[in-house]
Enzyme design. Structure first.
Site, short mmCIF file in Angstrom:
data_model
loop_
_atom_site.label_atom_id
_atom_site.label_comp_id
_atom_site.label_asym_id
_atom_site.label_seq_id
_atom_site.Cartn_x
_atom_site.Cartn_y
_atom_site.Cartn_z
N LYS A 87 3.12 -8.05 -4.52
CA LYS A 87 2.68 -8.04 -3.12
C LYS A 87 1.33 -8.75 -3.03
O LYS A 87 0.50 -8.63 -3.93
CB LYS A 87 2.56 -6.57 -2.72
CG LYS A 87 2.22 -6.26 -1.28
CD LYS A 87 2.21 -4.73 -1.11
CE LYS A 87 1.94 -4.28 0.31
NZ LYS A 87 2.00 -2.81 0.45
N SER A 143 4.92 -1.32 4.34
CA SER A 143 4.34 -2.63 4.37
C SER A 143 4.77 -3.56 3.23
O SER A 143 4.63 -4.77 3.33
CB SER A 143 2.82 -2.52 4.34
OG SER A 143 2.39 -1.98 3.10
N SER A 175 4.78 2.84 1.94
CA SER A 175 4.94 1.38 1.91
C SER A 175 5.71 0.82 0.71
O SER A 175 6.05 -0.36 0.70
CB SER A 175 3.58 0.70 1.99
OG SER A 175 3.08 0.76 3.29
#
Lengths: 95, 486
Positions: free
Chosen positions: B80, B155, B179
């Site tokens: 990420k 997320s 997330s």
């Protein structure tokens, strides 16, 4: 839950964010909705409950006081938007 | 024939070790697939073709010299874009960090590099990890590979979408309120949020420091165990990292769950929960029972207060953490004549609407006059939520819940209603407040063909039991082998 326009302006100033009138209105509306939802917590009796600031209880995390090489100044300054003489440069602060 | 990119790390690792394929071939296969498919999925913010291939070449050369290598050596992974990667742009999906090239690697990235992992690129997220759909990225909206009109969750939506679409072998996400688990559930992957303190937070951009935890998003449970072996452990540079021994997580694979006590918290099977999700999770519970687990109901009475407490605590911590983006030392600097103007203009231009909302909310709840009414109350609520779990774990080894009350929702459905977006995390948020480990794994598809996930919640530092249960369950179905049509 009703917020005053003042509350938004004060939070914006503390956050160093500039908001247009339209943004202020929309943020006020959304924050009122969100803070209204939080009134749910009023239902709980929390008088004798300790606050938890962390999921694991830790205190005084020490490490030995050894000297070590930090990151290189040049590497750090590489990302600076403005720099001079090995330092970050910003607009004049004192007139 | 199965494409190379479809293989799990567990499967491909042996082929690399026996030299029936090379890391360069594998890396090229992923890069080709990214070039072909990612325009539809939009998972990547940065693709590092050149450095990935040179890393792969270096691993192949080590291997040809007969060096003993990690099972992760030569495996292409895409973290990420919240993990600091030396020399690779790291934006946190925010305009305020556009062009930011970190001068160092975070601990997790360093550990992966020590295992000779290949970094393929960086994947999308909601700006500063604030969101549940990846629509709040300042750069692009990532699409769910199972239905491109739907969100991948968030997320860590870029991570989950990239793993589901075989655009990387595995990814690393971060989880502050769900997330890792919620996108893993919506995209049909395995996602683990370790216990707070198990994996170092050093060199990962902070959102809410008392809740943030790093963890893997993978194609199956074995891969999750392999990645945990690489990233877990004490780090003196993270003062909340816990100095406890780390087990070999692969020892929990292929174990029996007979006699294991499984609790079903009734508060998680809430009204408004999708009926297909409910049925699917109930079937998963029956399967655990069939394998000898002892299943019983349990109550976590304060579950319904978790979202309210979380959306005080997380924005409060974020408002403080994000104060560092002021245009002085790195990132975006707006043109200005004075220092105060520089701060205000840089932040106003650099942050997106949801991030501004949360900074303002956090600043408000921390400000004089409101601090006790909101922040302290939320922290006290956190205490009662934690104690619910402590009580439950006196009787149970693991708790089972849905990961998300619904399957993937449509792009645009919730962007204008932050509160609805926040409610999407009802099943995952309480776990972060309690600091416990939890995992999402696939347990079926709804009638639209969208993945459904269920959540296993464990005792502190007992990720091993989660892996054991998850692997035992995984043997009974073929969800990891099912692929979205792209």
């Amino acid at each position: 839950m009703v917020l005053k326009a003042d509350d938004i302006e004060k939070a914006a100033l503390l956050s160093r964010l500039a908001l247009s009138d339209e943004e202020k209105k929309s943020i006020q509306e959304k924050l009122e909705q969100i803070l209204g939802y939080m009134e749910k917590l009023e239902e709980l009796d929390l008088k004798n409950v300790e606050a938890t600031s962390h999921a694991v209880s830790l205190s005084n995390v020490f490490r030995p006081d050894h000297a070590y090489t930090s990151k290189e100044i040049e590497d750090i300054l590489e990302q600076a938007p403005d720099k001079a003489s090995g330092m970050f440069r910003v607009p004049k602060v004192i007139g | 024939m199965t494409e190379l990119t479809e293989l799990t790390i567990g499967e491909v690792s042996g082929k690399l070790a026996s030299k029936s394929i090379s890391s360069v071939e594998l890396t090229k296969a992923y890069l080709d697939r990214i070039a072909k498919i990612d325009s539809k999925v939009c998972a990547y913010l940065t693709v590092c073709s050149e450095s990935a291939l040179s890393q792969a070449k270096a691993v192949d050369s080590k291997r040809s010299k007969g060096e003993t290598l990690s099972p992760l050596a030569g495996i292409p992974i895409a973290p990420k874009d919240i993990y600091l990667t030396r020399g690779i742009e790291t934006t946190c999906a925010s305009k305020i960090l556009k062009g930011f090239i970190p001068p160092y690697d975070g601990t997790v990235i360093q550990k992966l590099k020590n295992e000779d992992v290949v970094i393929l690129g960086k994947v999308n997220l909601d700006e500063f990890a604030m969101g549940s759909s990846t629509e709040y990225s300042a750069y692009k909206v990532t699409h769910n590979p199972w239905d491109l009109k739907r969100v991948p969750g968030g997320s860590s939506g870029g991570s989950a979408a990239a793993v589901a679409a075989d655009l990387c072998a595995a990814s690393l996400g971060t989880d502050t309120g769900g997330s890792i688990r919620q996108p893993a559930s919506l995209c049909g992957n395995v996602g683990l949020k370790p216990t707070y303190g198990r994996v170092s937070r050093y060199g990962v951009i902070a959102f809410a420091s008392s809740l943030d935890q790093m963890g893997p998003i993978t194609k199956d449970v074995t891969d999750c165990a392999l990645l945990m072996n690489a990233i877990a452990g004490y780090d003196s540079r993270d003062s909340t990292s816990i100095n406890l021994p780390v087990p070999d997580y692969t020892q929990f694979l292929n174990q029996s769950i007979k006699g294991l006590r499984v609790g079903i918290p009734e508060e998680f099977f809430v009204e408004g929960m999708n009926a297909e999700v409910k049925t699917s999770v109930e079937n998963a519970i029956k399967e655990l029972q069939k394998q000898g687990a002892l299943v019983d109901k349990v109550s976590l009475p304060h579950t319904g207060y978790a979202i309210a407490a979380y959306y005080i605590i997380a924005p409060a911590e974020a408002s403080s953490n994000l104060a560092r983006y002021d245009g002085v030392r790195f990132g975006l600097r707006a043109k200005s004549n004075s220092l105060s103007e520089l701060y205000e203009k840089s932040r106003t231009e650099g942050f997106g609407p949801e991030v501004k909302r949360r900074i303002l909310l956090g600043t408000y709840v921390l400000s004089a006059g409101y601090y006790d009414a909101y922040y302290i109350k939320a922290q006290k609520t956190r205490t009662v939520i934690r104690s619910d779990y402590e009580k439950a774990f006196q009787k149970f080894d693991v708790l089972v819940t849905p990961t998300s009350p619904t399957t993937a929702f449509a792009i645009g459905e919730k962007t204008n209603d932050p509160l609805q977006m926040y409610l999407a995390d009802a099943c995952t948020i309480p776990v972060n407040l309690a600091g416990l480990p939890a995992m999402s794994l696939p347990c079926g598809f709804d009638s639209k063909g969208l993945p459904i996930g269920f959540q296993l919640i464990g005792k502190s530092f007992d990720e091993g039991t989660l892996i054991k249960v998850a692997h035992a369950y995984e043997q009974t179905h073929t969800f990891p082998q099912q692929k979205p049509k792209l």
